[in-house]
Design an enzyme around this catalytic site. Sequence first.
Site, PDB file in Angstrom:
ATOM      1  N   GLY A 113       3.428  -4.133   8.093  1.00 27.48           N
ATOM      2  CA  GLY A 113       4.292  -2.957   8.023  1.00 27.48           C
ATOM      3  C   GLY A 113       5.116  -2.765   9.284  1.00 27.48           C
ATOM      4  O   GLY A 113       5.122  -3.604  10.187  1.00 27.48           O
ATOM      5  N   GLN A 114       5.812  -1.634   9.309  1.00 29.00           N
ATOM      6  CA  GLN A 114       6.741  -1.363  10.409  1.00 29.00           C
ATOM      7  C   GLN A 114       6.019  -1.314  11.760  1.00 29.00           C
ATOM      8  O   GLN A 114       6.491  -1.890  12.732  1.00 29.00           O
ATOM      9  CB  GLN A 114       7.461  -0.027  10.158  1.00 29.00           C
ATOM     10  CG  GLN A 114       8.636   0.219  11.083  1.00 29.00           C
ATOM     11  CD  GLN A 114       9.047   1.687  11.152  1.00 29.00           C
ATOM     12  OE1 GLN A 114       8.395   2.558  10.574  1.00 29.00           O
ATOM     13  NE2 GLN A 114      10.125   1.951  11.857  1.00 29.00           N
ATOM     14  N   GLY A 164      -2.884  -3.481   7.867  1.00 31.75           N
ATOM     15  CA  GLY A 164      -1.486  -3.073   7.660  1.00 31.75           C
ATOM     16  C   GLY A 164      -0.576  -3.822   8.624  1.00 31.75           C
ATOM     17  O   GLY A 164       0.414  -3.281   9.123  1.00 31.75           O
ATOM     18  N   ASP A 203      -7.303  -6.342   1.079  1.00 34.09           N
ATOM     19  CA  ASP A 203      -7.009  -4.989   0.622  1.00 34.09           C
ATOM     20  C   ASP A 203      -8.028  -4.020   1.226  1.00 34.09           C
ATOM     21  O   ASP A 203      -9.225  -4.124   0.936  1.00 34.09           O
ATOM     22  CB  ASP A 203      -7.063  -4.959  -0.917  1.00 34.09           C
ATOM     23  CG  ASP A 203      -6.611  -3.616  -1.480  1.00 34.09           C
ATOM     24  OD1 ASP A 203      -6.408  -2.667  -0.696  1.00 34.09           O
ATOM     25  OD2 ASP A 203      -6.465  -3.533  -2.719  1.00 34.09           O
ATOM     26  N   TYR A 210       1.867  13.421   1.400  1.00 36.92           N
ATOM     27  CA  TYR A 210       1.619  12.640   2.608  1.00 36.92           C
ATOM     28  C   TYR A 210       1.025  13.521   3.715  1.00 36.92           C
ATOM     29  O   TYR A 210       0.034  13.164   4.360  1.00 36.92           O
ATOM     30  CB  TYR A 210       2.948  12.028   3.048  1.00 36.92           C
ATOM     31  CG  TYR A 210       2.910  11.204   4.297  1.00 36.92           C
ATOM     32  CD1 TYR A 210       2.315   9.954   4.314  1.00 36.92           C
ATOM     33  CD2 TYR A 210       3.502  11.673   5.469  1.00 36.92           C
ATOM     34  CE1 TYR A 210       2.310   9.185   5.475  1.00 36.92           C
ATOM     35  CE2 TYR A 210       3.512  10.909   6.618  1.00 36.92           C
ATOM     36  CZ  TYR A 210       2.914   9.676   6.620  1.00 36.92           C
ATOM     37  OH  TYR A 210       2.919   8.913   7.762  1.00 36.92           O
ATOM     38  N   ASP A 240      -3.400  -7.477   5.625  1.00 31.90           N
ATOM     39  CA  ASP A 240      -2.500  -6.610   4.850  1.00 31.90           C
ATOM     40  C   ASP A 240      -2.601  -7.074   3.399  1.00 31.90           C
ATOM     41  O   ASP A 240      -3.134  -8.147   3.128  1.00 31.90           O
ATOM     42  CB  ASP A 240      -1.051  -6.756   5.359  1.00 31.90           C
ATOM     43  CG  ASP A 240      -0.180  -5.537   5.015  1.00 31.90           C
ATOM     44  OD1 ASP A 240      -0.131  -5.157   3.834  1.00 31.90           O
ATOM     45  OD2 ASP A 240       0.441  -4.977   5.930  1.00 31.90           O
ATOM     46  N   ILE A 241      -2.056  -6.279   2.473  1.00 30.98           N
ATOM     47  CA  ILE A 241      -1.923  -6.793   1.107  1.00 30.98           C
ATOM     48  C   ILE A 241      -0.583  -7.506   0.955  1.00 30.98           C
ATOM     49  O   ILE A 241      -0.339  -8.171  -0.029  1.00 30.98           O
ATOM     50  CB  ILE A 241      -2.056  -5.689   0.022  1.00 30.98           C
ATOM     51  CG1 ILE A 241      -1.139  -4.499   0.334  1.00 30.98           C
ATOM     52  CG2 ILE A 241      -3.492  -5.219  -0.098  1.00 30.98           C
ATOM     53  CD1 ILE A 241      -1.036  -3.508  -0.809  1.00 30.98           C
ATOM     54  N   LYS A 257      -2.619  13.315   5.519  1.00 28.90           N
ATOM     55  CA  LYS A 257      -2.762  13.104   6.969  1.00 28.90           C
ATOM     56  C   LYS A 257      -3.608  14.217   7.601  1.00 28.90           C
ATOM     57  O   LYS A 257      -4.448  13.953   8.459  1.00 28.90           O
ATOM     58  CB  LYS A 257      -1.386  13.023   7.639  1.00 28.90           C
ATOM     59  CG  LYS A 257      -0.649  11.711   7.375  1.00 28.90           C
ATOM     60  CD  LYS A 257      -1.394  10.503   7.956  1.00 28.90           C
ATOM     61  CE  LYS A 257      -0.680   9.189   7.731  1.00 28.90           C
ATOM     62  NZ  LYS A 257      -1.482   8.010   8.105  1.00 28.90           N
TER      63      LYS A 257
HETATM   64  N1  SER Z   1       7.852   8.586   9.350  1.00 24.59           N
HETATM   65  C1  SER Z   1       6.967   9.133   8.378  1.00 24.59           C
HETATM   66  C2  SER Z   1       7.660   9.456   7.117  1.00 24.59           C
HETATM   67  O1  SER Z   1       8.827   9.777   7.172  1.00 24.59           O
HETATM   68  C3  SER Z   1       6.339  10.371   8.918  1.00 24.59           C
HETATM   69  O2  SER Z   1       5.108  10.059   9.438  1.00 24.59           O
HETATM   70  O3  SER Z   1       7.047   9.441   6.104  1.00 24.59           O
END
Ligand code: SER
Length: 315
Positions: free
Chosen positions: A11-12, A8, A52, A142, A34-35, A146
């Site tokens: 990403g951010q 990843g 991937d 999400y 990353d993909i 998690k």
């Molecule tokens: N920053 C994330 C989100 O807003 C939370 O882990 O999905």
Amino acid sequence: MEKILVIGCSGQIGSELVMTLRSIYGNENVYATDIKYPTDEVRDSGPGQILDVLDFQNLLHYIVRNNITQVYNLAAVLSGNAEKIPLQAWDINMKALINTILAAQQSDAKKLFWPSSIAVFGPTTPRHNTPQLTIMEPNTVYGISKLAGERWGEYYHQKYGIDFRSVRYPGLISYKTEAGGGTTDYAVEIFYEAIRHGRYECFLSADTALPMMFMDDAINNTIRLMQTPGENLTLRSSYNVAGISFTPKQLAESIKKYMPEFKISYKPDFRQAIANSWPASIDDSVARRDWGLTQEYDLDKMTKLMLEKVEEKLK
Ligand code: SER
């Protein structure tokens, strides 16, 4: 010699974590996959490739071929996006984690960092100063993924000795790579819109307090957790991290200190319900005690730097 893989990397978090790890462990020892295509600095400064994480055979092959000893697996569908594709998001988030755990079992990459989130908490959790151990009934896809991931991480640590480590990140604020599809993204978008247009329409209401953290603090703490001797860690699920709690209104006031003409308006969308189910503030005393969690940025210090950096970037 540690050989580290960041999954990843585009990403951010990944785009910044890779560069910090390379400065500590040497460019050639930090692999980036990353993909998505990475930033130029990630691509040009060390090894990596498009890969991937859902493709288990290729992942395992890459880890074994490069003698990887540690993995940071950051691949996930964030909260807002996950609500639009619930079962697909569950599948991706779980499979990405399980694949790295299974690869750890079959290779030398036994040390694994996987981020959890404030999203593991839900509407029945105490909202203020949320304790490390408390009611956890997340009602977002999400958050469910998690929380399940934390449980799997601890399980594989206890049963099979995988060196699983995790933190529950608050919303992360950064300028190098934009966030994608999260509920806390407003606190990144606001800086881009402030510089571009001097105003921002926020998708959360004025008084929605959420815990947040500046990326430098998040990365430094993540690496600190990974460098802590395993015997100091009393938790193998995931550590609470408080960061700084503020509302959109308070962030706007902080921006106004440096940009008096800045204007904010509010038009909550579906992400308001997600934010309402999350804590407003977090108790992170266990992380402070076990591995020395600290933080350098407060709201105004972060705001000042974000405005400077986003302005530079948009020039
Ligand atoms: N920053 C994330 C989100 O807003 C939370 O882990 O999905």
